[in-house]
Structures are given as C-alpha cells and as structure tokens.
Design a protein around this motif. Structure first.
Motif, PDB file in Angstrom:
ATOM      1  N   PRO A 266       0.806  -1.231   0.000  1.00  0.00           N
ATOM      2  CA  PRO A 266       0.000   0.000   0.000  1.00  0.00           C
ATOM      3  C   PRO A 266       0.834   1.274   0.000  1.00  0.00           C
ATOM      4  O   PRO A 266       0.455   2.271  -0.614  1.00  0.00           O
ATOM      5  N   THR A 267       2.000   1.255   0.676  1.00  0.00           N
ATOM      6  CA  THR A 267       2.846   2.450   0.715  1.00  0.00           C
ATOM      7  C   THR A 267       3.354   2.803  -0.674  1.00  0.00           C
ATOM      8  O   THR A 267       3.313   3.964  -1.101  1.00  0.00           O
ATOM      9  N   PHE A 268       3.836   1.795  -1.409  1.00  0.00           N
ATOM     10  CA  PHE A 268       4.314   2.041  -2.773  1.00  0.00           C
ATOM     11  C   PHE A 268       3.166   2.500  -3.668  1.00  0.00           C
ATOM     12  O   PHE A 268       3.333   3.421  -4.486  1.00  0.00           O
ATOM     13  N   ALA A 269       1.998   1.878  -3.525  1.00  0.00           N
ATOM     14  CA  ALA A 269       0.849   2.267  -4.341  1.00  0.00           C
ATOM     15  C   ALA A 269       0.427   3.706  -4.057  1.00  0.00           C
ATOM     16  O   ALA A 269       0.070   4.456  -4.973  1.00  0.00           O
ATOM     17  N   LEU A 270       0.475   4.103  -2.767  1.00  0.00           N
ATOM     18  CA  LEU A 270       0.127   5.479  -2.421  1.00  0.00           C
ATOM     19  C   LEU A 270       1.120   6.460  -3.029  1.00  0.00           C
ATOM     20  O   LEU A 270       0.733   7.486  -3.616  1.00  0.00           O
ATOM     21  N   GLY A 271       2.410   6.173  -2.903  1.00  0.00           N
ATOM     22  CA  GLY A 271       3.414   7.047  -3.491  1.00  0.00           C
ATOM     23  C   GLY A 271       3.268   7.144  -4.994  1.00  0.00           C
ATOM     24  O   GLY A 271       3.388   8.236  -5.582  1.00  0.00           O
ATOM     25  N   GLU A 272       2.973   6.028  -5.644  1.00  0.00           N
ATOM     26  CA  GLU A 272       2.782   6.046  -7.094  1.00  0.00           C
ATOM     27  C   GLU A 272       1.562   6.855  -7.489  1.00  0.00           C
ATOM     28  O   GLU A 272       1.568   7.594  -8.476  1.00  0.00           O
ATOM     29  N   ALA A 273       0.497   6.741  -6.689  1.00  0.00           N
ATOM     30  CA  ALA A 273      -0.715   7.503  -6.992  1.00  0.00           C
ATOM     31  C   ALA A 273      -0.514   8.995  -6.792  1.00  0.00           C
ATOM     32  O   ALA A 273      -1.052   9.819  -7.540  1.00  0.00           O
ATOM     33  N   LEU A 274       0.268   9.374  -5.771  1.00  0.00           N
ATOM     34  CA  LEU A 274       0.490  10.793  -5.488  1.00  0.00           C
ATOM     35  C   LEU A 274       1.507  11.419  -6.441  1.00  0.00           C
ATOM     36  O   LEU A 274       1.316  12.547  -6.919  1.00  0.00           O
TER      37      LEU A 274
ATOM     38  N   GLY B 110       3.168   9.696  -9.204  1.00  0.00           N
ATOM     39  CA  GLY B 110       3.318   9.166 -10.556  1.00  0.00           C
ATOM     40  C   GLY B 110       4.753   8.742 -10.805  1.00  0.00           C
ATOM     41  O   GLY B 110       5.383   8.074  -9.986  1.00  0.00           O
ATOM     42  N   GLY B 111       5.285   9.164 -11.934  1.00  0.00           N
ATOM     43  CA  GLY B 111       6.654   8.799 -12.280  1.00  0.00           C
ATOM     44  C   GLY B 111       7.694   9.707 -11.669  1.00  0.00           C
ATOM     45  O   GLY B 111       8.878   9.569 -11.985  1.00  0.00           O
ATOM     46  N   GLN B 112       7.287  10.644 -10.803  1.00  0.00           N
ATOM     47  CA  GLN B 112       8.219  11.621 -10.231  1.00  0.00           C
ATOM     48  C   GLN B 112       8.661  11.255  -8.816  1.00  0.00           C
ATOM     49  O   GLN B 112       9.205  12.097  -8.108  1.00  0.00           O
ATOM     50  N   MET B 113       8.440  10.020  -8.391  1.00  0.00           N
ATOM     51  CA  MET B 113       8.802   9.626  -7.038  1.00  0.00           C
ATOM     52  C   MET B 113      10.305   9.750  -6.797  1.00  0.00           C
ATOM     53  O   MET B 113      10.750  10.294  -5.777  1.00  0.00           O
ATOM     54  N   LEU B 114      11.125   9.290  -7.749  1.00  0.00           N
ATOM     55  CA  LEU B 114      12.572   9.391  -7.584  1.00  0.00           C
ATOM     56  C   LEU B 114      12.998  10.855  -7.525  1.00  0.00           C
ATOM     57  O   LEU B 114      13.881  11.230  -6.735  1.00  0.00           O
ATOM     58  N   THR B 115      12.355  11.692  -8.343  1.00  0.00           N
ATOM     59  CA  THR B 115      12.670  13.124  -8.323  1.00  0.00           C
ATOM     60  C   THR B 115      12.385  13.724  -6.950  1.00  0.00           C
ATOM     61  O   THR B 115      13.200  14.484  -6.396  1.00  0.00           O
ATOM     62  N   MET B 116      11.226  13.387  -6.368  1.00  0.00           N
ATOM     63  CA  MET B 116      10.857  13.948  -5.076  1.00  0.00           C
ATOM     64  C   MET B 116      11.772  13.433  -3.963  1.00  0.00           C
ATOM     65  O   MET B 116      12.126  14.180  -3.049  1.00  0.00           O
ATOM     66  N   MET B 117      12.163  12.158  -4.033  1.00  0.00           N
ATOM     67  CA  MET B 117      13.095  11.634  -3.030  1.00  0.00           C
ATOM     68  C   MET B 117      14.442  12.351  -3.121  1.00  0.00           C
ATOM     69  O   MET B 117      15.042  12.701  -2.103  1.00  0.00           O
TER      70      MET B 117
END
Length: 198
Positions: free
Chosen positions: A136-144, A146-153
C-alpha cells in the motif's frame, strides 16, 4: 455497524478502540477552543491529531498514520518551543482568548461538525472492488507522485543537505573554534566575553 464494516471482520476490540480514539479526538479538538493559553491549546491540538492518526492506523493505513504522528508531533513541539522563547506572554501560559465572536464561532463550528457527521452517516459508502495492492505504501506514493517519485526523493535529500549546510555556514565559530580541537580549552575563545561556555 458502519465502523465494523470499515475495520473488517473480527473487529470487536478494534471497534471499541475506534470509538475511544474518536471521543479523544473530539474532546481534544473542542479543548482547543476552550483552553485559555497557547501552550495548552498546542498540546490539545497535538492530542487530537495523534488520536486521528490512531484511527488511520486502525483502518490499515500504516504509512499515513505514522506520517501524521511524525508531522504533528514535530510541528507542535517546535511551535511550543518557539512560544516559550519568543512570546511576550511568558511561555504562552498566560490566560487568553483563542477566538473572537464566541457565539458566532461556536455556531459555525458545531454546524460544520453536524453537517460532516450527517454526511458520514447518511451517504452510502462504496463497496470495495478488487483486492488491495500488495504494497500500500508504494501504491500510495505512485498515486500521489506518478513517475516523479525518484525526483521527489532526490529533492528531499537535497533540501535536507541545504538546510544543514546553511546552518553550518551561518555559524561562524563552532565549538572547535571556541574550545580548541580537543575541546579542552578552559575558557572559550569568544570575541565577546560572558557567552555560553565561559
């Protein structure tokens, strides 16, 4: 019945805990408008948010629950520390009114609460379709994100490094300058005598 449906099967103790946390959140939130000092109000608001985080954890949203606790605890403690340091009102402990137009504010607050509670109880809740995501944590991050998760980290690490570097650069003289490389200088080498470390 609605609470049991949200919490799933075998939720007897969970339902009791749910209502205990709900009452705690409501009482603490109401205390924000009844207590008469900034310090008391700060910790009442913190207690309300922690109770809400407990509700979120009961619903199986562990990541969101932990984030709420971490954010609210840090935010409220920092606010209390700054009140103690900088308020003319000593430590935010002197009596004061937290809101004006008390009658109007109370009518609006109670009316909003009743409206939201009616919506929760009267609007039909949707039925779950499909199965929850494996993570669920990964799914939530992906939903919030999208493909910019690495950028935000990456941005998060860069911002943290910037904050640390700014604090270091703003401190012209650290403990090693003032007390020597081995921190054993008996008197701190301060340009202005009488400071911390003397």
């Amino acid at each position: 019945m609605l609470v049991a449906q949200m919490l799933g099967p075998a939720s007897g103790p969970s339902v009791v805990l749910f209502w205990m946390l709900a009452v705690a959140a409501l009482v603490s939130g109401f205390g924000v408008f009844r207590l008469n000092s900034m310090a008391q109000v700060t910790f009442a608001l913190l207690a309300s948010f922690v109770a809400v985080a407990g509700e979120v954890l009961l619903l199986g949203l562990g990541y969101l629950g932990v984030v709420i606790v971490l954010m609210m605890v840090i935010e409220m403690v920092i606010m209390a520390v700054f009140m103690i340091m900088y308020m003319m009102n000593p430590a935010g402990l002197m009596p004061m009114a937290m809101y004006h137009n008390k009658a109007g504010a109370m009518i609006i607050s109670v009316g909003t609460f009743v409206l939201l509670a009616a919506g929760i109880l009267l609007v039909p809740w949707p039925q779950r379709a499909g199965e929850p995501a494996p993570d669920p944590t990964f799914a939530l991050g992906e939903a919030l994100m999208g493909g910019q998760m690495l950028t935000m980290m990456t941005l998060g690490v860069a911002l943290f490094a910037t904050i640390v570097a700014t604090v270091v650069l703003a401190t012209s003289r650290g403990r090693y300058d003032r007390l020597g490389d081995d921190l054993r200088r008996p008197v701190a080498d301060d340009p202005v005598p009488g400071g911390v470390g003397r």
